[in-house]
Enzyme design. Structure first.
Site, PDB file in Angstrom:
ATOM      1  CE  LYS A  69      -0.826   0.515   5.019  1.00 48.34           C
ATOM      2  NZ  LYS A  69      -0.299   1.892   5.147  1.00 48.34           N
ATOM      3  CG  ASP A  70       3.221   2.302   2.881  1.00 50.83           C
ATOM      4  OD1 ASP A  70       2.171   2.976   2.907  1.00 50.83           O
ATOM      5  OD2 ASP A  70       3.670   1.710   3.869  1.00 50.83           O
ATOM      6  NE  ARG A 115      -7.284   4.038   3.475  1.00 50.18           N
ATOM      7  CZ  ARG A 115      -7.464   3.460   4.656  1.00 50.18           C
ATOM      8  NH1 ARG A 115      -8.684   3.181   5.083  1.00 50.18           N
ATOM      9  NH2 ARG A 115      -6.436   3.142   5.412  1.00 50.18           N
ATOM     10  NE  ARG A 116      -5.460   4.018   8.385  1.00 53.36           N
ATOM     11  CZ  ARG A 116      -4.266   3.495   8.604  1.00 53.36           C
ATOM     12  NH1 ARG A 116      -3.222   4.289   8.847  1.00 53.36           N
ATOM     13  NH2 ARG A 116      -4.097   2.185   8.582  1.00 53.36           N
ATOM     14  NE  ARG A 133       4.532  10.328   7.782  1.00 48.43           N
ATOM     15  CZ  ARG A 133       5.826  10.537   7.533  1.00 48.43           C
ATOM     16  NH1 ARG A 133       6.335  11.744   7.615  1.00 48.43           N
ATOM     17  NH2 ARG A 133       6.596   9.532   7.184  1.00 48.43           N
ATOM     18  NE  ARG A 139       1.491   5.093  12.667  1.00 50.50           N
ATOM     19  CZ  ARG A 139       0.932   4.529  11.610  1.00 50.50           C
ATOM     20  NH1 ARG A 139      -0.249   4.946  11.189  1.00 50.50           N
ATOM     21  NH2 ARG A 139       1.539   3.538  10.980  1.00 50.50           N
ATOM     22  CB  CYS A 225       0.454  10.778  -1.711  1.00 49.87           C
ATOM     23  SG  CYS A 225       1.247  12.334  -2.110  1.00 49.87           S
TER      24      CYS A 225
END
Length: 292
Positions: A69-70, A115-116, A133, A139, A225
């Site tokens: 996903k990155d 998205r989140r 981040r 986190r 992004c």
């Protein structure tokens, strides 16, 4: 590193090698060096790949291990992906509350993912989003120190670190994950036939089918992004079912669609992208190049 160790274990099992036949080379990515700003402000997803790309291109390493996903949707032609490992849990986990409904009114939510942030604000416009981040440990430490009330982490990452108790997994019915979430992607030089052959032995065909469809959607949308897009694609038998949603960054606007298709039938995916963009208001379409 957990993903690299899993890759090594699968390679050794597939080829009957001893563990020391595969050397793990840690590479600190730019994305891990700057933690006080969103990726979209400092270079996007390429910050997770540029050091690995340089080392791979120079022949200092034979293969790169990525969180799929990155990885940017469009990659240099000199590299390719001979293997995707079996997909782990694709869901997001909510950390700090038992459910989306249980997030306190007006809560501060830490995330750097468009998205989140957009999906949360669409469901809970009362919340405030702040940039959050770092790796899982960073986190969780920020959350414990009160920098935010809740945050989101990928279930697959928590699973690989044996920290599944840290959060509550969110079902895809209410919360759509990111494209390629839960997948380990392994890349090598396109002209390296030997490494390509070794990696092909651990490729997981069902995961590849889902992942190639999800990345085809991103390519057709022309997202960056900055683009809030969520997608889930599930293979059952010979049929793939894809559900995708696009958001305005503030979360006020949302559109979604679903399509069913067979493996490799990517025209259906491109058709879904075209339909979403055709129905998208400017607040959404302006954040996708294909919508310009």
């Amino acid at each position: 590193m957990a993903q690299a160790r899993e890759t090594r274990a699968r390679l050794c099992a597939a080829h009957g090698w001893d563990e020391d036949a595969v050397e793990l080379v840690p590479v600190l990515a730019s994305g891990d060096k700057v933690l006080d700003r969103p990726l979209s402000e400092i270079g996007g997803k390429a910050l997770w790949t540029k050091e690995l790309d340089q080392w791979l291109g120079e022949g200092r390493i034979d293969l790169s291990v990525h969180s799929a996903k990155d990885v940017e949707t469009i990659r240099p032609d000199v590299f390719h992906f001979p293997a995707f490992l079996p997909r782990a849990d694709r869901r997001d986990c909510l950390v700090g509350a038992a459910s989306l409904a249980d997030i306190p009114h007006g809560a501060v939510v830490g995330t750097s993912a468009p998205r989140r942030a957009a999906q949360l604000l669409n469901l809970r416009p009362d919340c405030k989003v702040v940039t959050f981040r770092g790796n899982v440990a960073t986190r969780l430490k920020k959350l414990a120190e009160g920098e935010a009330d809740v945050t989101f982490l990928a279930a697959a990452g928590l699973e690989r670190l044996d920290q599944t108790e840290a959060g509550t997994a969110l079902g895809a019915e209410e919360w759509i994950p990111a494209a390629a979430q839960g997948v380990i992607a392994i890349e090598c030089r396109a002209d390296d036939a030997r490494t390509t052959e070794w990696l092909a032995a651990i490729d997981h065909a069902p995961t590849r089918a889902e992942l190639e469809a999800e990345r085809a959607l991103l390519a057709a949308l022309g997202g960056t992004c900055h683009s809030p897009v969520a997608v889930i694609c599930v293979l059952a038998g010979d049929t793939l079912t894809m559900r995708a949603a696009l958001f305005s960054p503030c979360g006020a606007e949302r559109i979604e669609g679903t399509v069913h298709f067979t493996i490799g039938e990517l025209d259906a995916v491109r058709g879904l992208a075209a339909d979403l963009l055709a129905r998208a208001p400017a607040a959404i379409a302006d954040h996708f190049r294909a919508g310009d």
